[in-house]
Structures are given as C-alpha cells and as structure tokens.
Design a protein around this motif. Structure first.
Motif, PDB file in Angstrom:
ATOM      1  N   GLY A   1      -1.435  -3.955  -3.164  1.00  0.00           N
ATOM      2  CA  GLY A   1      -1.801  -2.827  -2.463  1.00  0.00           C
ATOM      3  C   GLY A   1      -3.087  -2.128  -2.527  1.00  0.00           C
ATOM      4  O   GLY A   1      -3.386  -1.010  -2.093  1.00  0.00           O
ATOM      5  N   THR A   2      -3.823  -2.878  -3.411  1.00  0.00           N
ATOM      6  CA  THR A   2      -5.217  -2.246  -3.968  1.00  0.00           C
ATOM      7  C   THR A   2      -6.153  -3.412  -4.551  1.00  0.00           C
ATOM      8  O   THR A   2      -5.267  -4.552  -4.795  1.00  0.00           O
ATOM      9  CB  THR A   2      -5.010  -1.329  -5.051  1.00  0.00           C
ATOM     10  OG1 THR A   2      -6.313  -0.647  -5.271  1.00  0.00           O
ATOM     11  CG2 THR A   2      -4.218  -1.523  -6.203  1.00  0.00           C
ATOM     12  N   GLN A   3      -7.202  -3.189  -4.782  1.00  0.00           N
ATOM     13  CA  GLN A   3      -7.947  -4.091  -5.586  1.00  0.00           C
ATOM     14  C   GLN A   3      -7.471  -4.085  -6.816  1.00  0.00           C
ATOM     15  O   GLN A   3      -7.093  -3.132  -7.713  1.00  0.00           O
ATOM     16  CB  GLN A   3      -9.468  -3.957  -5.252  1.00  0.00           C
ATOM     17  CG  GLN A   3     -10.184  -4.261  -4.154  1.00  0.00           C
ATOM     18  CD  GLN A   3     -11.517  -4.075  -4.196  1.00  0.00           C
ATOM     19  OE1 GLN A   3     -12.112  -3.534  -4.976  1.00  0.00           O
ATOM     20  NE2 GLN A   3     -12.124  -4.577  -3.050  1.00  0.00           N
TER      21      GLN A   3
ATOM     22  N   ARG B   1       2.461   6.071  -7.285  1.00  0.00           N
ATOM     23  CA  ARG B   1       1.370   6.994  -7.783  1.00  0.00           C
ATOM     24  C   ARG B   1       1.938   8.130  -7.946  1.00  0.00           C
ATOM     25  O   ARG B   1       1.839   9.072  -8.981  1.00  0.00           O
ATOM     26  CB  ARG B   1       0.271   6.981  -6.984  1.00  0.00           C
ATOM     27  CG  ARG B   1      -0.934   7.720  -7.585  1.00  0.00           C
ATOM     28  CD  ARG B   1      -2.270   7.611  -6.555  1.00  0.00           C
ATOM     29  NE  ARG B   1      -2.784   6.475  -7.209  1.00  0.00           N
ATOM     30  CZ  ARG B   1      -3.322   5.427  -6.105  1.00  0.00           C
ATOM     31  NH1 ARG B   1      -3.135   5.652  -5.057  1.00  0.00           N
ATOM     32  NH2 ARG B   1      -3.737   4.361  -6.399  1.00  0.00           N
TER      33      ARG B   1
ATOM     34  N   ASN C   1      -7.720  -3.740 -10.697  1.00  0.00           N
ATOM     35  CA  ASN C   1      -8.217  -2.897 -11.713  1.00  0.00           C
ATOM     36  C   ASN C   1      -7.630  -2.576 -12.868  1.00  0.00           C
ATOM     37  O   ASN C   1      -6.500  -2.109 -13.018  1.00  0.00           O
ATOM     38  CB  ASN C   1      -8.442  -1.459 -10.811  1.00  0.00           C
ATOM     39  CG  ASN C   1      -9.251  -0.332 -11.643  1.00  0.00           C
ATOM     40  OD1 ASN C   1      -9.402  -0.402 -12.666  1.00  0.00           O
ATOM     41  ND2 ASN C   1     -10.114   0.495 -10.699  1.00  0.00           N
TER      42      ASN C   1
ATOM     43  N   GLU D   1      -7.364   0.933 -14.540  1.00  0.00           N
ATOM     44  CA  GLU D   1      -6.404   1.618 -13.803  1.00  0.00           C
ATOM     45  C   GLU D   1      -4.913   1.003 -14.310  1.00  0.00           C
ATOM     46  O   GLU D   1      -3.954   1.765 -14.596  1.00  0.00           O
ATOM     47  CB  GLU D   1      -6.306   1.460 -12.498  1.00  0.00           C
ATOM     48  CG  GLU D   1      -7.523   2.525 -11.809  1.00  0.00           C
ATOM     49  CD  GLU D   1      -7.034   4.086 -11.965  1.00  0.00           C
ATOM     50  OE1 GLU D   1      -5.787   4.556 -11.955  1.00  0.00           O
ATOM     51  OE2 GLU D   1      -7.950   4.776 -11.920  1.00  0.00           O
TER      52      GLU D   1
ATOM     53  N   LEU E   1       2.537   1.587  -3.421  1.00  0.00           N
ATOM     54  CA  LEU E   1       1.372   2.085  -4.615  1.00  0.00           C
ATOM     55  C   LEU E   1       1.598   3.620  -4.179  1.00  0.00           C
ATOM     56  O   LEU E   1       1.339   4.544  -5.323  1.00  0.00           O
ATOM     57  CB  LEU E   1       0.387   1.422  -4.150  1.00  0.00           C
ATOM     58  CG  LEU E   1      -0.941   1.665  -5.210  1.00  0.00           C
ATOM     59  CD1 LEU E   1      -0.558   1.119  -6.597  1.00  0.00           C
ATOM     60  CD2 LEU E   1      -2.341   1.439  -4.605  1.00  0.00           C
ATOM     61  N   ASP E   2       1.276   4.018  -3.151  1.00  0.00           N
ATOM     62  CA  ASP E   2       1.296   5.548  -2.920  1.00  0.00           C
ATOM     63  C   ASP E   2       2.284   6.302  -3.543  1.00  0.00           C
ATOM     64  O   ASP E   2       2.351   7.360  -4.405  1.00  0.00           O
ATOM     65  CB  ASP E   2       1.155   5.962  -1.389  1.00  0.00           C
ATOM     66  CG  ASP E   2       0.767   7.147  -1.231  1.00  0.00           C
ATOM     67  OD1 ASP E   2      -0.160   7.837  -1.705  1.00  0.00           O
ATOM     68  OD2 ASP E   2       1.571   7.727  -0.286  1.00  0.00           O
TER      69      ASP E   2
ATOM     70  N   PHE F   1      -1.573  -2.451 -10.141  1.00  0.00           N
ATOM     71  CA  PHE F   1      -3.233  -2.644 -10.187  1.00  0.00           C
ATOM     72  C   PHE F   1      -3.663  -3.630 -11.203  1.00  0.00           C
ATOM     73  O   PHE F   1      -4.560  -4.383 -10.723  1.00  0.00           O
ATOM     74  CB  PHE F   1      -3.496  -1.196 -11.306  1.00  0.00           C
ATOM     75  CG  PHE F   1      -3.842   0.230 -10.348  1.00  0.00           C
ATOM     76  CD1 PHE F   1      -4.922  -0.031  -9.342  1.00  0.00           C
ATOM     77  CD2 PHE F   1      -2.873   1.129 -10.479  1.00  0.00           C
ATOM     78  CE1 PHE F   1      -5.228   1.139  -8.719  1.00  0.00           C
ATOM     79  CE2 PHE F   1      -3.202   2.305  -9.807  1.00  0.00           C
ATOM     80  CZ  PHE F   1      -4.349   2.170  -8.705  1.00  0.00           C
TER      81      PHE F   1
ATOM     82  N   ALA G   1       0.621  -1.282   0.083  1.00  0.00           N
ATOM     83  CA  ALA G   1       0.056  -0.191  -0.020  1.00  0.00           C
ATOM     84  C   ALA G   1       1.115   1.129   0.032  1.00  0.00           C
ATOM     85  O   ALA G   1       0.470   2.006  -0.656  1.00  0.00           O
ATOM     86  CB  ALA G   1      -1.051  -0.219   1.156  1.00  0.00           C
TER      87      ALA G   1
END
Length: 127
Positions: free
Chosen positions: A118-120, A95, A122, A125, A91-92, A113, A88
């Motif tokens: 770190g995220t669902q 980004r 997608n 994305e 990912l931040d 992604f 997570a």
C-alpha cells in the motif's frame, strides 16, 4: 441498553432485542451502534454471518473516528474480507487507528511499511 441485552447484564440475555436497538441507533448514524452491529455480522452472533454487511457498518463507524472500527475495517481491506482487497485503504485506516494507540494497528502499519504494501517500503517508518 443494547449492550445490557447482549450481555445479559441486569436482564435476561436477549440478542434479538439488542440487535433491534443497535440497528435503530445505527440507522440514526450512532457510531458505537454501527460498530456493534458490524461486529455481530462479522461474528455471526444473533444474525447470519455476512462480511459485506459487517464491513459496511464497521466502515461507517470507522469514518466517525471509532479507533477499534478503524483497525477492524483496515484488517478487512487488508485481507479482502467483505470488501475488495485494497492495501492503500488498509494502510490509511491502520494509520488512523495507530494514531489512537491501537497496538494491533501500529504493528500492522509497521509490517506494511516494511513490506511495501500500500506504500513504498520504508524501514524508517516501519520502525
């Protein structure tokens, strides 16, 4: 000046002097020096390689919006190098670096992604 000593441009190469200057500037919260100092610790150039110390200085620079530092600290969090692995947080930082057109960060962000790290997951994305 530290860059000149480190590269030996216009003067004899002197890593100890470069390190001293970067450390002084880094301790005064100068982000480019923090990033340079972190890279030295990451590579072991002129100092004993220390990923924990590298991550500390690179993160200071990343938090002051140095895009390359954001990419590098993201990679460290992604791989758990010098810091506890945290997708997570990686990912931040990826980004943030991707917004500044750091290509490696854009690629890593898409990969994260796509894989749901770190995220669902997608795929919109990711593309």
């Amino acid at each position: 000046m530290a860059e000149l000593y480190a590269a030996g441009e216009g003067t004899k190469k002197n890593l100890p002097e470069a390190l001293a200057l970067w450390r002084k500037a880094a301790n005064q919260n100068f982000a480019p020096a923090q990033y340079s100092l972190g890279l030295l610790y990451a590579t072991g150039e002129g100092v004993k390689r220390d990923y924990v110390e590298a991550a500390k200085w690179i993160r200071f620079a990343a938090d002051q919006n140095i895009p390359e530092a954001q990419r590098d600290i993201a990679q460290m969090f992604y791989g758990g190098q010098g810091v506890k692995r945290d997708y997570a947080v990686a990912l931040d930082y990826f980004r943030k670096a991707a917004r500044e057109n750091i290509v490696e960060a854009q690629y890593a962000l898409g990969t994260m992604f796509a894989g749901g790290q770190g995220t669902q997951a997608n795929f919109n994305e990711a593309a």
